[in-house]
Design a protein around this motif. Structure first.
Motif, PDB file in Angstrom:
ATOM      1  N   GLN A  41       0.818  -1.213   0.000  1.00 15.48           N
ATOM      2  CA  GLN A  41       0.000   0.000   0.000  1.00 15.48           C
ATOM      3  C   GLN A  41       0.851   1.262   0.000  1.00 15.48           C
ATOM      4  N   GLN A  42       2.018   1.178   0.629  1.00 15.39           N
ATOM      5  CA  GLN A  42       2.881   2.347   0.744  1.00 15.39           C
ATOM      6  C   GLN A  42       4.305   2.096   0.234  1.00 15.39           C
ATOM      7  N   HIS A  43       4.633   0.847  -0.101  1.00 16.46           N
ATOM      8  CA  HIS A  43       6.005   0.519  -0.478  1.00 16.46           C
ATOM      9  C   HIS A  43       6.009  -0.371  -1.719  1.00 16.46           C
ATOM     10  N   PRO A  44       7.083  -0.342  -2.515  1.00 21.04           N
ATOM     11  CA  PRO A  44       7.187  -1.263  -3.655  1.00 21.04           C
ATOM     12  C   PRO A  44       7.142  -2.711  -3.186  1.00 21.04           C
ATOM     13  N   GLU A  45       6.521  -3.569  -3.988  1.00 24.46           N
ATOM     14  CA  GLU A  45       6.384  -4.971  -3.610  1.00 24.46           C
ATOM     15  C   GLU A  45       7.740  -5.656  -3.518  1.00 24.46           C
ATOM     16  N   ASN A  46       7.794  -6.696  -2.689  1.00 20.27           N
ATOM     17  CA  ASN A  46       8.996  -7.513  -2.531  1.00 20.27           C
ATOM     18  C   ASN A  46      10.219  -6.689  -2.105  1.00 20.27           C
ATOM     19  N   THR A  47       9.995  -5.710  -1.243  1.00 17.99           N
ATOM     20  CA  THR A  47      11.110  -4.945  -0.688  1.00 17.99           C
ATOM     21  C   THR A  47      11.129  -5.121   0.827  1.00 17.99           C
ATOM     22  N   LEU A  48      12.275  -4.827   1.431  1.00 19.71           N
ATOM     23  CA  LEU A  48      12.371  -4.955   2.879  1.00 19.71           C
ATOM     24  C   LEU A  48      11.382  -4.039   3.577  1.00 19.71           C
ATOM     25  N   ALA A  49      11.143  -2.846   3.018  1.00 17.89           N
ATOM     26  CA  ALA A  49      10.178  -1.918   3.609  1.00 17.89           C
ATOM     27  C   ALA A  49       8.770  -2.488   3.558  1.00 17.89           C
ATOM     28  N   ALA A  50       8.407  -3.130   2.445  1.00 14.68           N
ATOM     29  CA  ALA A  50       7.081  -3.743   2.323  1.00 14.68           C
ATOM     30  C   ALA A  50       6.920  -4.894   3.304  1.00 14.68           C
ATOM     31  N   PHE A  51       7.977  -5.662   3.511  1.00 15.76           N
ATOM     32  CA  PHE A  51       7.914  -6.774   4.458  1.00 15.76           C
ATOM     33  C   PHE A  51       7.771  -6.257   5.890  1.00 15.76           C
ATOM     34  N   ALA A  52       8.555  -5.247   6.232  1.00 17.96           N
ATOM     35  CA  ALA A  52       8.499  -4.689   7.584  1.00 17.96           C
ATOM     36  C   ALA A  52       7.122  -4.104   7.862  1.00 17.96           C
ATOM     37  N   SER A  53       6.544  -3.428   6.889  1.00 22.60           N
ATOM     38  CA  SER A  53       5.222  -2.833   7.061  1.00 22.60           C
ATOM     39  C   SER A  53       4.172  -3.912   7.282  1.00 22.60           C
ATOM     40  N   GLY A 104      11.784  -4.046 -20.118  1.00 20.38           N
ATOM     41  CA  GLY A 104      11.509  -5.181 -20.981  1.00 20.38           C
ATOM     42  C   GLY A 104      12.647  -6.163 -21.136  1.00 20.38           C
ATOM     43  N   GLN A 105      13.674  -6.057 -20.306  1.00 24.70           N
ATOM     44  CA  GLN A 105      14.783  -7.002 -20.359  1.00 24.70           C
ATOM     45  C   GLN A 105      14.514  -8.185 -19.425  1.00 24.70           C
ATOM     46  N   ALA A 106      15.062  -9.327 -19.767  1.00 26.36           N
ATOM     47  CA  ALA A 106      14.926 -10.495 -18.899  1.00 26.36           C
ATOM     48  C   ALA A 106      15.658 -10.240 -17.589  1.00 26.36           C
ATOM     49  N   VAL A 107      14.971 -10.463 -16.478  1.00 25.85           N
ATOM     50  CA  VAL A 107      15.595 -10.273 -15.171  1.00 25.85           C
ATOM     51  C   VAL A 107      16.838 -11.148 -15.045  1.00 25.85           C
ATOM     52  N   ALA A 108      16.789 -12.338 -15.605  1.00 26.31           N
ATOM     53  CA  ALA A 108      17.927 -13.262 -15.520  1.00 26.31           C
ATOM     54  C   ALA A 108      19.152 -12.737 -16.264  1.00 26.31           C
ATOM     55  N   ALA A 109      18.962 -11.740 -17.146  1.00 29.58           N
ATOM     56  CA  ALA A 109      20.074 -11.174 -17.911  1.00 29.58           C
ATOM     57  C   ALA A 109      20.618  -9.900 -17.287  1.00 29.58           C
ATOM     58  N   LEU A 110      20.146  -9.570 -16.067  1.00 35.64           N
ATOM     59  CA  LEU A 110      20.575  -8.354 -15.388  1.00 35.64           C
ATOM     60  C   LEU A 110      21.224  -8.678 -14.055  1.00 35.64           C
ATOM     61  N   THR A 111      22.195  -7.840 -13.666  1.00 33.67           N
ATOM     62  CA  THR A 111      22.722  -7.942 -12.313  1.00 33.67           C
ATOM     63  C   THR A 111      21.698  -7.333 -11.348  1.00 33.67           C
ATOM     64  N   ARG A 112      21.860  -7.615 -10.076  1.00 34.95           N
ATOM     65  CA  ARG A 112      20.937  -7.029  -9.097  1.00 34.95           C
ATOM     66  C   ARG A 112      21.016  -5.506  -9.135  1.00 34.95           C
ATOM     67  N   LYS A 113      22.211  -4.969  -9.283  1.00 31.73           N
ATOM     68  CA  LYS A 113      22.371  -3.516  -9.340  1.00 31.73           C
ATOM     69  C   LYS A 113      21.655  -2.935 -10.550  1.00 31.73           C
ATOM     70  N   GLU A 114      21.774  -3.586 -11.698  1.00 28.77           N
ATOM     71  CA  GLU A 114      21.111  -3.104 -12.913  1.00 28.77           C
ATOM     72  C   GLU A 114      19.601  -3.159 -12.768  1.00 28.77           C
ATOM     73  N   LEU A 115      19.095  -4.247 -12.208  1.00 25.01           N
ATOM     74  CA  LEU A 115      17.653  -4.373 -12.015  1.00 25.01           C
ATOM     75  C   LEU A 115      17.144  -3.330 -11.028  1.00 25.01           C
ATOM     76  N   ALA A 135      14.259  -0.644 -11.667  1.00 24.82           N
ATOM     77  CA  ALA A 135      13.042  -0.717 -10.854  1.00 24.82           C
ATOM     78  C   ALA A 135      12.811   0.560 -10.050  1.00 24.82           C
ATOM     79  N   GLY A 136      13.878   1.288  -9.735  1.00 25.59           N
ATOM     80  CA  GLY A 136      13.742   2.497  -8.943  1.00 25.59           C
ATOM     81  C   GLY A 136      13.789   2.259  -7.451  1.00 25.59           C
ATOM     82  N   PHE A 137      14.190   1.064  -7.047  1.00 26.29           N
ATOM     83  CA  PHE A 137      14.361   0.736  -5.633  1.00 26.29           C
ATOM     84  C   PHE A 137      15.376  -0.401  -5.528  1.00 26.29           C
ATOM     85  N   ILE A 138      15.910  -0.598  -4.333  1.00 26.08           N
ATOM     86  CA  ILE A 138      16.890  -1.659  -4.135  1.00 26.08           C
ATOM     87  C   ILE A 138      16.171  -3.008  -4.083  1.00 26.08           C
ATOM     88  N   VAL A 139      16.462  -3.861  -5.033  1.00 25.35           N
ATOM     89  CA  VAL A 139      15.893  -5.208  -5.058  1.00 25.35           C
ATOM     90  C   VAL A 139      16.640  -6.049  -4.024  1.00 25.35           C
TER      91      VAL A 139
END
Length: 224
Positions: free
Chosen positions: A11-23, A55-66, A70-74
């Protein structure tokens, strides 16, 4: 009954983020449902979609690139488990990539952190049954033809003891048959208050939801 926040409280945080989990945990959820993929640089990361925002495959990206796209730390799987070791985790495997490493990570913590490992890719869960002692579940978006399917699952591994259903294919009679064979049930995809109330009457082991207000938890305003 476990109340699991679908990808955290979004509701207030991007999905699958530490902030969303804590909330979600602060609101009173028992635990978290999240999605694991394997990044190009060899990390188990928590991200649902197959493709990045560009539109790139997530498997073809580093975590930093993704994360940049995404606009947030994955977060990584390790980071999330370390941050919330007492939460009940429903971890969905999206692909076979990195399976051995992911199973090794879960094997180290399975006796101190409650985990339900699941996938639509059922052979991954059968493979997990060879090495893990945690809860193992199969995701279903369609109703099996008959209870014989469940007998086949039992034959494949007695460790696979949980079925996770899309709300669209819930069948109370089939659930009863499966329960008599020893399977517990979770459901995801309920979308309004009436559907959630019906789920609560089915003696399920858990509900995976985006709506804390419809499982008796205090909600927060949704971002527009």
């Amino acid at each position: 009954m476990h109340l699991l926040a679908h990808r955290g409280c979004t509701q207030q945080h991007p999905e699958n983020t530490l902030a969303a989990f804590a909330s979600a945990l602060a609101l009173g959820f028992t635990g978290i449902e999240t999605d694991v993929r394997w990044s190009l640089d060899g990390e188990a990361i928590l991200y649902h979609d197959r493709l990045s925002p560009r539109g790139q495959a997530v498997a073809a990206l580093t975590r930093k690139e993704l994360s940049h796209q995404a606009g947030f730390i994955v977060p990584s799987l390790n980071e999330a488990l370390d941050a919330f070791p007492d939460a009940f985790w429903n971890i969905e495997l999206k692909t076979p990539d990195g399976l051995a490493s992911i199973l090794a990570t879960l094997g180290k913590i399975q006796h101190k952190t409650p985990i339900l490992l699941s996938s639509f890719y059922h052979p991954l869960i059968q493979e997990a049954a060879n090495t893990l002692d945690t809860y193992l579940g199969l995701l279903f978006a369609s109703r099996p033809l008959s209870v014989n399917t469940l007998l086949e699952i039992n034959y494949a591994s007695s460790k696979i003891n949980t079925l996770i259903w899309d709300f669209d294919v819930l069948d109370s009679l089939y659930l009863d048959e499966a329960r008599r064979l020893g399977f517990a049930h979770f459901v995801y995809g309920a979308s309004n208050e009436i559907e959630h109330e019906w789920c609560r009457k089915l003696a399920l082991a858990g509900i995976i939801t985006d709506y804390p207000e419809w499982v008796g938890l205090t909600s927060v305003p949704r971002l527009q």
